[in-house]
Design a protein around this motif. Structure first.
Motif, mmCIF file in Angstrom:
data_model
loop_
_atom_site.group_PDB
_atom_site.id
_atom_site.type_symbol
_atom_site.label_atom_id
_atom_site.label_comp_id
_atom_site.label_asym_id
_atom_site.label_seq_id
_atom_site.Cartn_x
_atom_site.Cartn_y
_atom_site.Cartn_z
ATOM 1 N N VAL A 63 0.857 -1.183 0.000
ATOM 2 C CA VAL A 63 0.000 0.000 0.000
ATOM 3 C C VAL A 63 0.893 1.232 0.000
ATOM 4 C CG1 VAL A 63 -1.781 1.285 1.228
ATOM 5 C CG2 VAL A 63 -1.805 -1.209 1.239
ATOM 6 N N GLN A 65 1.411 5.576 -1.465
ATOM 7 C CA GLN A 65 0.706 6.825 -1.654
ATOM 8 C C GLN A 65 1.506 7.694 -2.617
ATOM 9 O OE1 GLN A 65 -1.478 9.608 1.629
ATOM 10 N NE2 GLN A 65 0.589 9.009 2.038
ATOM 11 N N GLU A 72 6.447 9.637 -3.886
ATOM 12 C CA GLU A 72 5.796 8.400 -3.484
ATOM 13 C C GLU A 72 6.371 7.891 -2.181
ATOM 14 O OE1 GLU A 72 4.806 5.320 -6.724
ATOM 15 O OE2 GLU A 72 6.427 6.499 -7.576
ATOM 16 N N ILE A 73 5.538 7.170 -1.430
ATOM 17 C CA ILE A 73 6.041 6.522 -0.219
ATOM 18 C C ILE A 73 5.216 5.272 0.081
ATOM 19 C CG2 ILE A 73 4.621 7.940 1.340
ATOM 20 C CD1 ILE A 73 7.032 7.831 3.317
ATOM 21 N N LEU A 75 3.397 2.890 2.471
ATOM 22 C CA LEU A 75 2.791 3.065 3.788
ATOM 23 C C LEU A 75 2.890 1.794 4.627
ATOM 24 C CD1 LEU A 75 -0.351 5.010 2.577
ATOM 25 C CD2 LEU A 75 1.542 5.960 3.910
ATOM 26 N N TYR A 76 2.539 0.669 4.035
ATOM 27 C CA TYR A 76 2.648 -0.618 4.734
ATOM 28 C C TYR A 76 2.386 -1.753 3.759
ATOM 29 C CZ TYR A 76 -2.440 -0.047 4.877
ATOM 30 O OH TYR A 76 -3.752 0.166 4.538
ATOM 31 N N ALA A 99 -4.210 6.725 -1.599
ATOM 32 C CA ALA A 99 -3.413 5.517 -1.478
ATOM 33 C C ALA A 99 -3.869 4.460 -2.474
ATOM 34 C CB ALA A 99 -3.499 4.974 -0.054
ATOM 35 N N ARG A 138 -2.896 -1.296 12.806
ATOM 36 C CA ARG A 138 -2.607 -0.407 11.688
ATOM 37 C C ARG A 138 -2.316 1.006 12.180
ATOM 38 N NH1 ARG A 138 -0.403 -2.414 8.502
ATOM 39 N NH2 ARG A 138 -1.951 -3.894 7.775
ATOM 40 N N LEU A 142 1.074 3.197 12.048
ATOM 41 C CA LEU A 142 1.169 4.498 11.379
ATOM 42 C C LEU A 142 1.794 5.531 12.308
ATOM 43 C CD1 LEU A 142 -2.194 4.648 9.403
ATOM 44 C CD2 LEU A 142 0.098 4.361 8.467
ATOM 45 N N PHE A 143 1.471 5.439 13.604
ATOM 46 C CA PHE A 143 2.098 6.329 14.580
ATOM 47 C C PHE A 143 3.613 6.133 14.556
ATOM 48 C CE2 PHE A 143 -1.595 6.890 17.825
ATOM 49 C CZ PHE A 143 -2.301 7.565 16.866
ATOM 50 N N MET A 145 5.388 4.986 12.168
ATOM 51 C CA MET A 145 5.937 5.431 10.898
ATOM 52 C C MET A 145 6.126 6.946 10.880
ATOM 53 S SD MET A 145 4.662 4.644 7.067
ATOM 54 C CE MET A 145 5.503 5.443 5.679
ATOM 55 N N ILE A 146 5.153 7.663 11.425
ATOM 56 C CA ILE A 146 5.272 9.124 11.500
ATOM 57 C C ILE A 146 6.502 9.501 12.313
ATOM 58 C CG2 ILE A 146 4.242 11.182 12.549
ATOM 59 C CD1 ILE A 146 1.508 10.038 11.672
ATOM 60 N N VAL A 149 9.634 8.742 10.140
ATOM 61 C CA VAL A 149 9.833 9.686 9.038
ATOM 62 C C VAL A 149 10.282 11.045 9.570
ATOM 63 C CG1 VAL A 149 8.648 10.988 7.220
ATOM 64 C CG2 VAL A 149 8.228 8.546 7.484
ATOM 65 N N GLY A 184 10.463 7.087 1.281
ATOM 66 C CA GLY A 184 9.971 8.424 1.010
ATOM 67 C C GLY A 184 11.080 9.445 0.891
#
Lengths: 225, 225
Positions: A63, A65, A72-73, A75-76, A99, A138, A142-143, A145-146, A149, A184
């Motif tokens: 997945v 975006q 592009e990056i 996400l998972y 996405a 999920r 995402l937390f 990942m933020i 990054v 990313g």
DNA sequence: TGCTAACAGTGACAATGTCACATAGACGCG
DNA sequence: CGCGTCTATGTGACATTGTCACTGTTAGCA
């Protein structure tokens, strides 16, 4: 085990679903269909909402975006034994989100229609539990990942990603461009970092592949977080 | 309207809930309690799982994360009329995640016990819809945030954040330090950017406040994405 | 064989992050 | 008032990362 048996018994082999109530399992099996898709199939994306929720039996879905600036990056990923819970639920509300999900290898999955998904959530406490656990995982991912990054150094992130993509093997088939999308960042940044890793004899590069020479050192760097 | 009435009729004033089935509304009202918390209360966080799901009636909750490196970043806010759906669900699975929720102002909220939440999801199609819509919104917002953190220029992000925090007024009470946490960057970066904005006469700074002088220019910069 | 993509390398520069400070206002207290 | 002591902000040097405009290299294919 013949193909027929595999297709009807998939629920048992699904970590999160094997403990469902017998009636729930039966409903899932009866109302779902097993589908196959070749590599690079776009499973969902802008202008292509999935009508079904998928339970991946084999293969991987990436997945990623694409931002308005063209960056592009990734996400998972969704691996065999996991489900696309959020794609169904998300696209319930927003089918214009940017996405997209792409089959990274040939994929076999059980497709559960939206209506059946809703019925299952209503009927089965353990299915509810499964669904909310998937959402939780999920969101916490995402937390993380933020955080990564925003605050992690590029060399640490790259080392981490190389370990992850290698899956225990030493040869990784990928390009600098693909790695830059994973993290990313820009291709040049990956090229520079890989050169530095090569200078230290941690990896060996050739066109389209990266070979891990010193996994221990990479892991040591990746652990810096 | 007296306080009693407010406390019993909150469901009607909740955008996502007013269209629920009458029986569902009744259940929500009967099985929930209205609670109040002062500013800076830590509502949930490491080692402090919430037992209830909250529906914010007034005030704002700021959700932020502290990384292992000591860096902080604001993830999102929950405003009056929104719910902490994911905190309940998330902490169902992972109560050691690093995010924390802080009352940014005095907060009044309806607390719904986990068990009631589960019952409601089972019983009410429209409550299910409400819950999944909330999850969807959160996840797509996190996608956007990842995109922004990874690819957006700092000046654009700061301009955007100033517009957002100003809420239409011209005076913003905040420090460079707080702004840096909003955007997950260093204080020095904020100081430099604000100096540049001041040089262009877009803002005026004084200790602890930023005053917007040329909102149009800030909005123009913020729109660059 | 030669063309054409895709893949990789490079140097200059801009933007951002990090570090170690310096400076300045706010505020309580003797 | 003068004094310390916070917190907030300013600054310069430097490291890291992103951007741009290129060049060179390799694989596949007409």
């Amino acid at each position: 085990m013949n193909p027929e048996e595999i297709d009807t018994e998939w629920v048992e082999r699904f970590p999160g679903l094997s403990r469902l109530e017998p009636t729930t399992k039966k409903l899932l099996l009866q109302r779902s269909t097993v589908v196959s898709m070749p590599e690079t199939t776009v499973i969902f994306g802008p202008g292509k909402s999935p009508e079904n929720m998928l339970f991946l039996l084999s293969g991987t879905v990436r997945v990623q975006q694409v931002s308005e600036t063209g960056h592009e990056i990734v996400l998972y990923r969704i691996n065999a034994g996991e489900s696309c819970v959020l794609t169904t639920a998300c696209l319930l509300a927003y089918d214009d989100y940017s996405a997209e999900g792409i089959a990274e290898s040939a994929v076999r999955a059980a497709a559960v229609p939206r209506q059946v998904f809703d019925d299952l959530v209503a009927q089965s406490p353990s299915f509810r539990n499964f669904v909310f656990a998937a959402f939780s995982k999920r969101i916490t991912d995402l937390f993380l990942m933020i955080d990564e990054v925003a605050f992690q150094r590029m060399d640490v992130r790259l080392a981490h990603k190389l370990i992850e993509l290698s899956k225990g093997r030493d040869q990784i088939s990928t390009t600098h461009q693909k790695l830059s999308v994973e993290l990313g960042t820009a291709r040049e940044v990956i090229s520079r970092q890989l050169q530095e890793f090569q200078r230290r004899a941690w990896v060996e590069q050739s066109r389209g592949t990266v070979k891990i020479l010193d996994r221990a050192q990479l892991e040591k760097l990746a652990a810096r977080d």
